[in-house]
Scaffold this motif. Structure first.
Motif, short mmCIF file in Angstrom:
data_model
loop_
_atom_site.label_atom_id
_atom_site.label_comp_id
_atom_site.label_asym_id
_atom_site.label_seq_id
_atom_site.Cartn_x
_atom_site.Cartn_y
_atom_site.Cartn_z
N ILE B 51 0.71 -1.40 -0.26
CA ILE B 51 -0.16 0.07 -0.06
C ILE B 51 0.80 1.46 0.14
CG2 ILE B 51 -1.62 1.33 1.37
CD1 ILE B 51 -3.29 -1.13 1.94
N ALA B 52 2.02 1.42 0.76
CA ALA B 52 2.92 2.29 0.77
C ALA B 52 3.29 2.76 -0.64
CB ALA B 52 4.12 1.80 1.87
N ASP B 53 3.57 1.40 -1.43
CA ASP B 53 4.21 1.42 -2.90
C ASP B 53 3.30 2.45 -3.62
OD1 ASP B 53 5.93 -1.46 -2.87
OD2 ASP B 53 6.67 0.63 -2.08
N TYR B 54 1.76 2.05 -3.42
CA TYR B 54 0.60 2.42 -4.26
C TYR B 54 0.62 4.16 -3.93
CZ TYR B 54 -1.16 -2.26 -5.12
OH TYR B 54 -1.46 -3.41 -5.79
N ILE B 55 0.77 4.32 -2.62
CA ILE B 55 0.76 5.70 -2.20
C ILE B 55 1.87 6.44 -2.92
CG2 ILE B 55 1.09 7.36 -0.24
CD1 ILE B 55 -0.55 5.28 1.45
N ARG B 56 2.94 5.98 -2.84
CA ARG B 56 4.21 6.62 -3.52
C ARG B 56 3.99 6.70 -4.94
NH1 ARG B 56 7.16 2.86 -0.98
NH2 ARG B 56 7.95 3.54 1.10
N SER B 57 3.41 5.79 -5.72
CA SER B 57 3.33 6.04 -7.10
C SER B 57 2.11 6.56 -7.51
CB SER B 57 3.27 4.42 -7.68
OG SER B 57 2.41 3.62 -7.28
N GLN B 58 1.09 6.58 -6.99
CA GLN B 58 -0.22 7.01 -7.23
C GLN B 58 -0.50 8.47 -6.91
OE1 GLN B 58 -3.75 4.45 -6.72
NE2 GLN B 58 -2.57 2.71 -6.97
N LEU B 59 -0.17 8.81 -5.54
CA LEU B 59 -0.29 10.25 -5.37
C LEU B 59 0.77 11.05 -5.55
CD1 LEU B 59 -1.92 9.23 -1.84
CD2 LEU B 59 -3.13 9.55 -4.13
N LYS B 60 0.58 11.74 -6.65
CA LYS B 60 1.99 12.62 -6.92
C LYS B 60 2.31 13.59 -6.03
CE LYS B 60 2.57 9.93 -10.82
NZ LYS B 60 3.47 8.83 -10.77
N GLN B 61 1.12 14.42 -5.82
CA GLN B 61 1.32 15.74 -4.83
C GLN B 61 1.15 15.36 -3.37
OE1 GLN B 61 1.98 18.64 -6.35
NE2 GLN B 61 2.30 17.60 -8.43
N THR B 62 0.29 14.58 -3.13
CA THR B 62 -0.14 14.25 -1.66
C THR B 62 0.43 13.23 -1.16
OG1 THR B 62 -2.04 13.10 -2.44
CG2 THR B 62 -2.30 15.40 -2.19
N ALA B 63 1.44 12.36 -1.58
CA ALA B 63 1.91 11.23 -0.99
C ALA B 63 2.61 11.44 0.29
CB ALA B 63 2.82 10.82 -2.16
N SER B 64 3.16 12.80 0.26
CA SER B 64 3.90 13.06 1.76
C SER B 64 2.95 13.41 2.73
CB SER B 64 4.77 14.49 1.19
OG SER B 64 4.05 15.35 0.91
N SER B 65 1.51 13.32 2.50
CA SER B 65 0.60 13.60 3.58
C SER B 65 0.78 12.21 4.48
CB SER B 65 -0.66 13.52 3.09
OG SER B 65 -0.79 14.83 2.44
N PHE B 66 1.31 11.33 4.05
CA PHE B 66 1.12 9.93 4.58
C PHE B 66 2.50 9.62 5.09
CE2 PHE B 66 -2.91 8.67 3.69
CZ PHE B 66 -3.21 9.40 2.65
N ILE B 67 2.51 9.21 6.38
CA ILE B 67 3.93 8.85 6.96
C ILE B 67 3.60 7.53 7.57
CG2 ILE B 67 5.53 9.58 8.71
CD1 ILE B 67 4.39 12.26 8.62
N ARG B 68 4.82 6.71 7.27
CA ARG B 68 4.67 5.24 7.84
C ARG B 68 5.50 5.30 8.95
NH1 ARG B 68 6.71 -0.57 4.68
NH2 ARG B 68 5.99 -1.66 6.61
N VAL B 69 4.84 5.07 10.14
CA VAL B 69 5.28 5.06 11.46
C VAL B 69 5.48 3.38 12.06
CG1 VAL B 69 4.91 5.75 13.86
CG2 VAL B 69 4.02 6.90 11.82
N GLY B 70 6.86 2.98 11.87
CA GLY B 70 7.05 1.77 12.53
C GLY B 70 6.67 0.76 11.01
N LYS B 71 6.59 -0.35 11.48
CA LYS B 71 6.55 -1.57 10.25
C LYS B 71 4.97 -1.55 10.19
CE LYS B 71 10.01 -4.75 11.89
NZ LYS B 71 10.22 -6.02 12.51
N SER B 72 3.98 -1.25 10.89
CA SER B 72 2.63 -1.65 10.61
C SER B 72 1.77 -0.54 10.77
CB SER B 72 2.09 -2.57 11.76
OG SER B 72 2.87 -2.43 13.01
N LEU B 73 1.99 0.88 10.62
CA LEU B 73 1.13 1.91 10.65
C LEU B 73 1.40 2.84 9.46
CD1 LEU B 73 -1.12 2.81 12.59
CD2 LEU B 73 0.50 3.92 13.74
#
Lengths: 286, 155
Positions: B51-73
């Motif tokens: 899902i993190a990969d989907y976010i990186r590849s699909q959300l061009k402008q807004t991907a950085s709104s998402f932060i992965r915290v640890g392995k599971s969040l």
């Protein structure tokens, strides 16, 4: 990925903007530094070019001129002159002191550039701009080439005869007749230093200055490396314990060279039209 | 700017407006996508890394709104309200929300109907909290929370 790590998915646009700004700033600074370096190099090159131009533009060394060895009879112990640089009152000067040489005058058409005994040349009396005639009394090998003492600028004089060099400030002067009678030389110029001290001049114009001087019985040509006023020059000569000094042609549009280690070192070149009245003060090695 | 995260699951395609996603939580080989302002959770049989990969590849402008915290969040930084480093807690707040019954659907790639019956337990603390208020409390390591705090301080 560890549980202790975080990762921002996708690059933060703020960081992107910051990065872009930083790159632009770095490029801007680099461009400025580059421009400064280029300007510095251009200025340096043009200064070097102008120096080269001023000495090489009209003087074309002919075979036998440059690189001629001074007479073999001269040894290290019998050097014709010494050259030193010094600082007086914050300005730089060079001094050519006569050692084993004679002082003479020479005219433009008479100066033999192949004569290896001529080891120093500079110009002496001023030339009028309107008629190209020598200003003030001028005796050349006993012959009178010019007469008169038109103004204060020509009260100073130098008389060379019988192995003697006399510098003074007077009109008339018996030394004129002595030079004439002894097949000597005589010219007039500004007096700078004499028994009464040093002269002051109204003009504040700065130029390269030159003077024929006597210090402790030694004859020397002192010239400024920096541009200074005539008054400052006269004062400097006085402070240098010169007892008598008469001005020589100033500026840098004149012929001046000397021989060092058998090689001619050209300091200045006269770019004006050749003039038979152009006159030189020379050191002739004994 | 609105961007959509598209996740394909089996024969279905799910589209989420990026700012509707509150956080994504890993659950073994599944990932739960929690929607802001509701108690709706979409669960996908893909790992959170994908899902993190989907976010990186699909959300061009807004991907950085998402932060992965640890392995599971993966959290949406726009909903972070409180980071309690000392207690290892992260609070998300999604403003006006509707407390609706949690309806959990679990989709697998093979048998949609069978898996549909498998709901997350209603007694789980996370579910209850989601059901009763619009503030969500998550757990994360202190080190990760410190880094998250520093990241958000740069905002």
């Amino acid at each position: 990925m560890k549980d202790t790590d975080i990762e921002v998915l996708g690059e933060d646009p703020r960081k992107l903007r910051r990065k872009k700004r930083n790159i632009q700033l770095a490029l801007g600074i680099f461009a400025i530094v580059l421009i400064v370096i280029v300007l510095f190099l251009i200025l340096r090159q043009s200064k070097r070019t102008s120096e080269i131009t001023s000495t090489d533009e009209t003087y074309t060394p002919t075979e036998g001129d440059v690189g001629k060895t001074v007479s073999d009879s001269l040894s290290v112990d019998t050097i014709p002159f010494t050259l030193e640089e010094m600082e007086i009152n914050g300005n730089k000067y060079r001094c050519f002191q006569l050692v084993n040489a004679e002082l003479e005058l020479a005219l433009y058409n008479d100066i033999d550039t192949t004569d290896t005994a001529i080891v120093f040349v500079t110009q002496a009396a001023n030339i009028r701009g309107d008629n190209n005639k020598i200003i003030g009394d001028f005796i050349y090998k006993g012959d009178s080439m010019a007469k008169g003492c038109p103004n204060a600028s020509t009260l100073g004089f130098c008389a060379i005869f019988g192995g003697k060099t006399i510098i003074g400030k007077a009109n008339p002067t018996t030394f004129l007749d002595s030079a004439k009678n002894d097949s000597g030389f005589f010219f007039r110029q500004y007096a700078l230093v004499n028994d009464n001290g040093f002269e002051s001049f109204e003009s504040e114009a700065k130029s390269y200055r030159r003077a024929l001087c006597i210090k402790d019985g030694n004859v020397m040509v002192v010239e400024s490396i920096d541009k200074i006023t005539l008054s400052a020059f006269a004062e400097a000569l006085f402070d240098y314990d010169i007892s008598n000094a008469v001005n020589l042609m100033g500026g840098k549009n004149l012929d001046e060279w000397y021989v060092k280690d058998g090689k001619r070192e050209v300091l200045f070149i006269n770019t004006r039209e050749p003039n038979p009245n152009r006159n030189y003060l020379i050191f002739r090695a004994k | 700017m609105v961007e959509f995260l598209t996740i394909k699951s089996g024969a279905k395609l799910f589209r989420f407006e990026h700012n509707d996603i509150l956080y994504i939580e890993a659950a073994k080989n599944y990932s739960d996508v929690h929607i802001a302002g509701s108690n709706k959770i979409d669960t996908f049989s893909i790992q959170i890394g994908e899902i993190a990969d989907y976010i990186r590849s699909q959300l061009k402008q807004t991907a950085s709104s998402f932060i992965r915290v640890g392995k599971s969040l993966i959290i949406n930084r726009n909903y972070v309200q409180c980071i309690d480093v000392s207690n290892g807690k992260l609070e998300l707040y999604c403003g006006v929300g509707r407390a609706i019954e949690c309806d959990v659907f679990k989709y697998s790639s093979n048998d949609y109907d069978k898996d549909r019956k498998k709901y997350r337990t209603e007694t789980s603390p996370e579910y209850q909290m989601r059901n009763t208020n619009i503030k969500i409390e998550l757990s994360a390591s202190r080190e990760a929370l410190i880094k998250l705090r520093d990241e958000l301080l740069e905002d």
